[in-house]
Scaffold this motif. Structure first.
Motif, PDB file in Angstrom:
ATOM      1  N   VAL A  29      22.696 -15.390  15.128  1.00 47.72           N
ATOM      2  CA  VAL A  29      21.728 -15.323  14.230  1.00 47.72           C
ATOM      3  C   VAL A  29      21.509 -13.706  14.683  1.00 47.72           C
ATOM      4  N   LEU A  30      21.847 -12.405  14.196  1.00 45.59           N
ATOM      5  CA  LEU A  30      21.720 -11.086  14.315  1.00 45.59           C
ATOM      6  C   LEU A  30      20.625 -10.691  14.060  1.00 45.59           C
ATOM      7  N   PRO A  31      19.725  -9.602  15.400  1.00 46.20           N
ATOM      8  CA  PRO A  31      18.340  -9.330  14.807  1.00 46.20           C
ATOM      9  C   PRO A  31      17.975  -8.016  13.702  1.00 46.20           C
ATOM     10  N   THR A  32      17.386  -7.761  12.943  1.00 46.08           N
ATOM     11  CA  THR A  32      17.355  -6.251  11.882  1.00 46.08           C
ATOM     12  C   THR A  32      17.266  -5.087  13.182  1.00 46.08           C
ATOM     13  N   GLY A  33      18.886  -4.718  12.506  1.00 51.43           N
ATOM     14  CA  GLY A  33      18.775  -3.270  12.585  1.00 51.43           C
ATOM     15  C   GLY A  33      19.863  -3.316  14.061  1.00 51.43           C
ATOM     16  N   GLN A  34      20.756  -4.195  13.426  1.00 53.22           N
ATOM     17  CA  GLN A  34      22.131  -4.367  13.960  1.00 53.22           C
ATOM     18  C   GLN A  34      22.983  -4.279  13.006  1.00 53.22           C
ATOM     19  N   ASP A  35      23.558  -3.329  12.991  1.00 45.36           N
ATOM     20  CA  ASP A  35      25.396  -3.864  12.098  1.00 45.36           C
ATOM     21  C   ASP A  35      25.956  -5.142  12.500  1.00 45.36           C
ATOM     22  N   PRO A  36      25.533  -6.222  11.461  1.00 44.83           N
ATOM     23  CA  PRO A  36      26.635  -7.177  11.321  1.00 44.83           C
ATOM     24  C   PRO A  36      27.904  -7.009  11.000  1.00 44.83           C
ATOM     25  N   TYR A  37      27.775  -6.582  10.478  1.00 44.11           N
ATOM     26  CA  TYR A  37      30.126  -6.356  10.349  1.00 44.11           C
ATOM     27  C   TYR A  37      30.983  -6.502  11.293  1.00 44.11           C
ATOM     28  N   PRO A  38      30.395  -5.965  12.683  1.00 41.07           N
ATOM     29  CA  PRO A  38      31.856  -6.017  13.135  1.00 41.07           C
ATOM     30  C   PRO A  38      31.490  -6.682  14.532  1.00 41.07           C
ATOM     31  N   VAL A  39      30.082  -7.989  14.262  1.00 39.16           N
ATOM     32  CA  VAL A  39      30.179  -9.080  14.592  1.00 39.16           C
ATOM     33  C   VAL A  39      31.304 -10.028  14.182  1.00 39.16           C
TER      34      VAL A  39
ATOM     35  N   GLY B 238      13.534 -11.818   9.798  1.00 35.12           N
ATOM     36  CA  GLY B 238      14.358 -11.054  11.315  1.00 35.12           C
ATOM     37  C   GLY B 238      15.347 -11.038  11.363  1.00 35.12           C
ATOM     38  N   GLY B 239      16.391 -10.874  10.348  1.00 34.55           N
ATOM     39  CA  GLY B 239      18.068 -10.891  10.512  1.00 34.55           C
ATOM     40  C   GLY B 239      18.650 -11.372   9.453  1.00 34.55           C
ATOM     41  N   VAL B 240      20.130 -11.688  10.397  1.00 32.81           N
ATOM     42  CA  VAL B 240      20.900 -11.813   9.135  1.00 32.81           C
ATOM     43  C   VAL B 240      21.397 -13.040  10.054  1.00 32.81           C
ATOM     44  N   GLU B 241      22.081 -14.076   9.596  1.00 32.63           N
ATOM     45  CA  GLU B 241      22.776 -15.494  10.058  1.00 32.63           C
ATOM     46  C   GLU B 241      23.945 -15.835   9.912  1.00 32.63           C
ATOM     47  N   ILE B 242      24.844 -15.209  10.367  1.00 31.77           N
ATOM     48  CA  ILE B 242      26.286 -15.968  10.554  1.00 31.77           C
ATOM     49  C   ILE B 242      26.857 -17.501  10.907  1.00 31.77           C
ATOM     50  N   ALA B 243      27.476 -18.000   9.153  1.00 32.42           N
ATOM     51  CA  ALA B 243      27.865 -19.033   9.690  1.00 32.42           C
ATOM     52  C   ALA B 243      29.012 -19.721  10.084  1.00 32.42           C
ATOM     53  N   VAL B 244      29.588 -20.094  10.648  1.00 33.99           N
ATOM     54  CA  VAL B 244      31.265 -19.997  11.298  1.00 33.99           C
ATOM     55  C   VAL B 244      31.620 -21.720  10.453  1.00 33.99           C
ATOM     56  N   ARG B 245      32.160 -22.109   9.260  1.00 32.18           N
ATOM     57  CA  ARG B 245      32.922 -23.331   9.378  1.00 32.18           C
ATOM     58  C   ARG B 245      34.039 -23.333   9.648  1.00 32.18           C
ATOM     59  N   TYR B 246      34.596 -24.413  10.931  1.00 32.82           N
ATOM     60  CA  TYR B 246      36.089 -24.639  11.272  1.00 32.82           C
ATOM     61  C   TYR B 246      36.008 -25.945  11.818  1.00 32.82           C
ATOM     62  N   ILE B 247      37.855 -26.683  11.522  1.00 28.18           N
ATOM     63  CA  ILE B 247      38.173 -27.579  12.174  1.00 28.18           C
ATOM     64  C   ILE B 247      38.377 -27.661  13.347  1.00 28.18           C
ATOM     65  N   THR B 248      38.004 -28.962  13.863  1.00 30.81           N
ATOM     66  CA  THR B 248      38.271 -29.653  15.194  1.00 30.81           C
ATOM     67  C   THR B 248      38.178 -30.278  15.456  1.00 30.81           C
ATOM     68  N   GLN B 249      38.855 -31.390  16.527  1.00 38.38           N
ATOM     69  CA  GLN B 249      38.887 -32.660  16.211  1.00 38.38           C
ATOM     70  C   GLN B 249      37.011 -33.745  17.360  1.00 38.38           C
TER      71      GLN B 249
ATOM     72  N   LEU C 171      27.603 -10.214  21.505  1.00 35.03           N
ATOM     73  CA  LEU C 171      26.171  -9.654  21.150  1.00 35.03           C
ATOM     74  C   LEU C 171      25.905  -8.593  22.687  1.00 35.03           C
ATOM     75  N   GLY C 172      26.523  -9.575  23.496  1.00 32.96           N
ATOM     76  CA  GLY C 172      25.279  -8.344  24.765  1.00 32.96           C
ATOM     77  C   GLY C 172      26.849  -7.207  24.577  1.00 32.96           C
ATOM     78  N   GLY C 173      28.083  -7.364  23.987  1.00 30.80           N
ATOM     79  CA  GLY C 173      28.506  -6.175  24.303  1.00 30.80           C
ATOM     80  C   GLY C 173      29.649  -5.669  25.747  1.00 30.80           C
ATOM     81  N   LYS C 174      29.887  -7.298  25.981  1.00 32.19           N
ATOM     82  CA  LYS C 174      30.868  -7.479  27.341  1.00 32.19           C
ATOM     83  C   LYS C 174      32.677  -7.356  26.186  1.00 32.19           C
ATOM     84  N   ASN C 175      33.016  -7.084  26.536  1.00 33.86           N
ATOM     85  CA  ASN C 175      34.991  -6.584  26.747  1.00 33.86           C
ATOM     86  C   ASN C 175      35.013  -8.817  26.820  1.00 33.86           C
ATOM     87  N   VAL C 176      34.902  -9.451  25.602  1.00 36.74           N
ATOM     88  CA  VAL C 176      35.684 -10.343  25.940  1.00 36.74           C
ATOM     89  C   VAL C 176      36.680 -11.098  25.731  1.00 36.74           C
TER      90      VAL C 176
END
Length: 621
Positions: free
Chosen positions: A510-520, A568-579, A598-603
């Motif tokens: 969940v991204l809070p309101t005011g933050q650009d969601p597309y880069p994330v 209060g924001g935007v919800e991002i749901a990512v569906r993926y395959i796993t064992q 979300l914390g701006g770190k280089n991951v």
């Protein structure tokens, strides 16, 4: 061995020893000596009333089931009893002729009436005979008149014949017609002799029936027969004693009469004849009559004594024959008891073997290193098995093998099929599970709503180590769940190991309101695709291989992303395959990556797990 078991074992050993001793004693052969009786004929009997008990007893015994050893004894008993009856009936006839009963007043009146009726009947017979002859020669009116006279005379003849018959019956009831009574008894004797001649002693076919129940029935039948033989023997001995007493009494009576009639010694008739010869005088009519009567009396007495001797000899031989017959029946009884003791010894042996086997098994299991529950299970299983087999063998010994073995085996097979249906279906299900679409050790399956890892696959049962629902963490619960293999035929099961245990999981951010969601969104989608790329390819290949359908070629396992606005924001749901077993591990790593973004770190994204080497699930599966 406990004290109770020791006492039981000692008691069984003592009973077994007694049974073996009896088995040895009753197994010795026994031979019956059949003595042929002397053939006797003629002689007087016991009186006007003839007792047919000896003959009826011999006939009854001869009709009973007879063995080959008993046949000559039964035939000899019939011969002696029939011969004794001949003597008795002949004696009864002579007794009635020599000693006619004293007529009472009523009997004398009946005799007079009978004489009158017989005279009238004789006159009627002469008249009928004469008229019949004259009618045959006459003609015309004379013939008709003679015919009428003949009809009237015939009617009188029938009337007088009825009177004669009635008088004879009245005289017989009054005891004044011994001859008619003897004639009736002779007719009865002829009938009994004919029945005896028609009776042939046959050897009964002996069928060897095993089983203590049948042995007891055979012994009981032989015991009843032996009781009848003992009774017949006692009756013969009693008759011989009674005849001996009559013989002695008659002999004493003859001696006393001769002594009283001839004091100078010798028979009275001989003395009188000698005296008459010495005086050269002929005896008077009265003296001659007395001499003749005395001579007849002496002859009758001698015949009676001889008849008594013959009857006594017959009765003694009959008693001896019955004694031999009793020994023959006793020999058959010993043979039956011999077989019964053999079966009893077998039963006691089975009980002893079961008792000592139980003690030996307890000592043997006590030396093993098995688990306590396994030892108790094996002990119970072996004890029940031994008891079942022991009971079956004991029942066979008691009731004997069934006569219709094929039918009984068929019915038993049908009953076992119904009773063991689950085991049979379970055994067939084992072949299904061993096939291509079955399960293997280590597979993760779901059976009847229970999920777990297959740890044992037997011919009748499948054992799972329960791990809960396959979408949960997969931690073992510690319970072993056992299923009969019948579920492979009658039900259904899920095998998650056939396609890598793949499942769709979802990552929500969940991204809070005011933050650009597309880069994330772009960064998360890119990172999830990189992490699950190898897993997605492997899942697509396994799905296609498992389904073997062309329609599965269009199926994609690539991750998908869904974005939706919320309060209060935007919800991002990512569906993926796993064992399934890597679900929580991979989700934790992806959440860590999302937090860093979300914390701006280089991951630096974690390297995806090698699909060929699946990571162990939490819980140490």
């Amino acid at each position: 061995m406990k004290m109770k078991q020791k006492v039981t074992a000692i008691a069984l050993l003592l009973l077994l020893g007694a049974a073996i001793y009896g088995f040895y004693r009753t197994g010795r052969p026994f031979s019956v000596l059949v003595k042929s009786a002397k053939i006797a004929s003629g002689g007087p009997g016991q009186g006007p009333i003839v007792d047919q008990t000896p003959l009826l007893t011999a006939q009854r015994l001869a009709k009973m089931p007879t063995s080959a050893e008993e046949k000559p004894l039964a035939e000899e008993a019939l011969r002696l009893a029939d011969h004794e009856m001949d003597l008795a009936y002949a004696a009864a006839e002579r007794e009635a002729e020599d000693h006619p009963p004293t007529l009472s007043g009523e009997a004398k009146a009946i005799v007079g009436r009978l004489k009158k009726s017989e005279d009238a009947l004789d006159a009627d017979n002469e008249l009928v005979a004469r008229l019949t002859a004259e009618e045959a020669k006459a003609t015309g009116a004379k013939k008709d008149a003679l015919h009428d006279q003949l009809v009237l005379a015939t009617a009188h003849q029938e009337e007088h014949q009825d009177e004669v018959d009635d008088a004879k019956e009245d005289l017989e009831r009054a005891g004044g017609d011994p001859k008619s009574r003897i004639e009736a008894m002779m007719q009865e004797h002829k009938a009994s002799s004919a029945a005896t001649d028609a009776l042939h002693v046959t050897v009964s076919a002996t069928t060897e029936e095993r089983g203590l129940i049948h042995r007891f029935g055979q012994w009981l039948a032989l015991h009843q027969k032996q009781l009848l033989l003992w009774k017949a023997k006692q009756e013969a001995e009693s008759s011989a004693a009674a005849l001996s007493a009559k013989h002695n009494a008659l002999d004493a009576q003859i001696n006393a009469r001769e002594k009283s009639s001839a004091p100078s010694g010798g028979p009275a008739g001989a003395n009188q004849v000698a005296a008459s010869s010495a005086n050269h005088t002929a005896p008077s009519h009265e003296e001659s009559t007395a001499l003749i009567k005395a001579a007849k009396q002496r002859a009758t007495d001698q015949k009676t004594l001889a008849s008594f001797d013959k009857q006594i000899d017959d009765q003694k031989q009959l008693a001896e024959n019955y004694g031999n017959w009793i020994e023959a029946v006793a020999a058959r009884q010993r043979a039956v008891i011999h077989g019964a003791l053999n079966g009893t010894s077998f039963i006691l042996g089975i009980l002893l073997v079961g008792l000592f086997f139980n003690s030996w098994l307890e000592r043997l299991l006590g030396k093993t290193s098995l688990d306590r529950r396994q030892i108790e299970t094996m002990r119970t299983l072996t004890r029940v098995s031994v008891q079942v087999f022991a009971v079956l063998f004991i029942l066979l010994v008691i009731f004997g093998p069934p006569s219709q073995l094929g039918t009984i085996l068929g019915l038993a097979g049908a009953g076992l099929t119904v009773a063991l249906k689950d085991f049979i279906v379970g055994f067939l299900g084992w072949f299904v599970l061993m096939g291509k679409n079955g399960v293997r050790l280590g597979d993760w399956v779901e059976i009847n709503g229970v999920t777990g890892e297959v740890v044992e696959l037997g011919m009748f049962h499948t054992v799972l180590l329960e791990t809960g629902n396959w979408t949960d963490s997969g931690h073992p619960t510690g319970r072993r769940v056992t299923f009969t293999n019948s579920y492979a035929i009658e039900g259904h099961y899920f095998n998650f190991s056939t396609s890598g245990q793949w499942m769709w999981d979802e990552l929500q951010v969940v991204l809070p309101t005011g933050q650009d969601p597309y880069p994330v969104i772009d960064a998360i989608q890119k990172k999830v695709a990189e992490v699950t790329s190898e897993s997605a390819k492997q899942a697509e290949q396994e799905w296609q291989h498992a389904a073997r359908s062309r329609q599965m070629n269009a199926l994609s396992a690539a991750p998908a992303i869904n974005v939706k606005p919320i309060i209060g924001g935007v919800e991002i749901a990512v569906r993926y395959i796993t064992q399934a077993n890597e679900r929580y591990q991979l989700r934790a790593k992806l959440y860590q990556v999302a937090v860093d973004l979300l914390g701006g770190k280089n991951v630096r994204l974690p390297s995806p797990p090698d699909p060929a080497t699946p990571a162990p699930a939490s819980g140490g599966r």
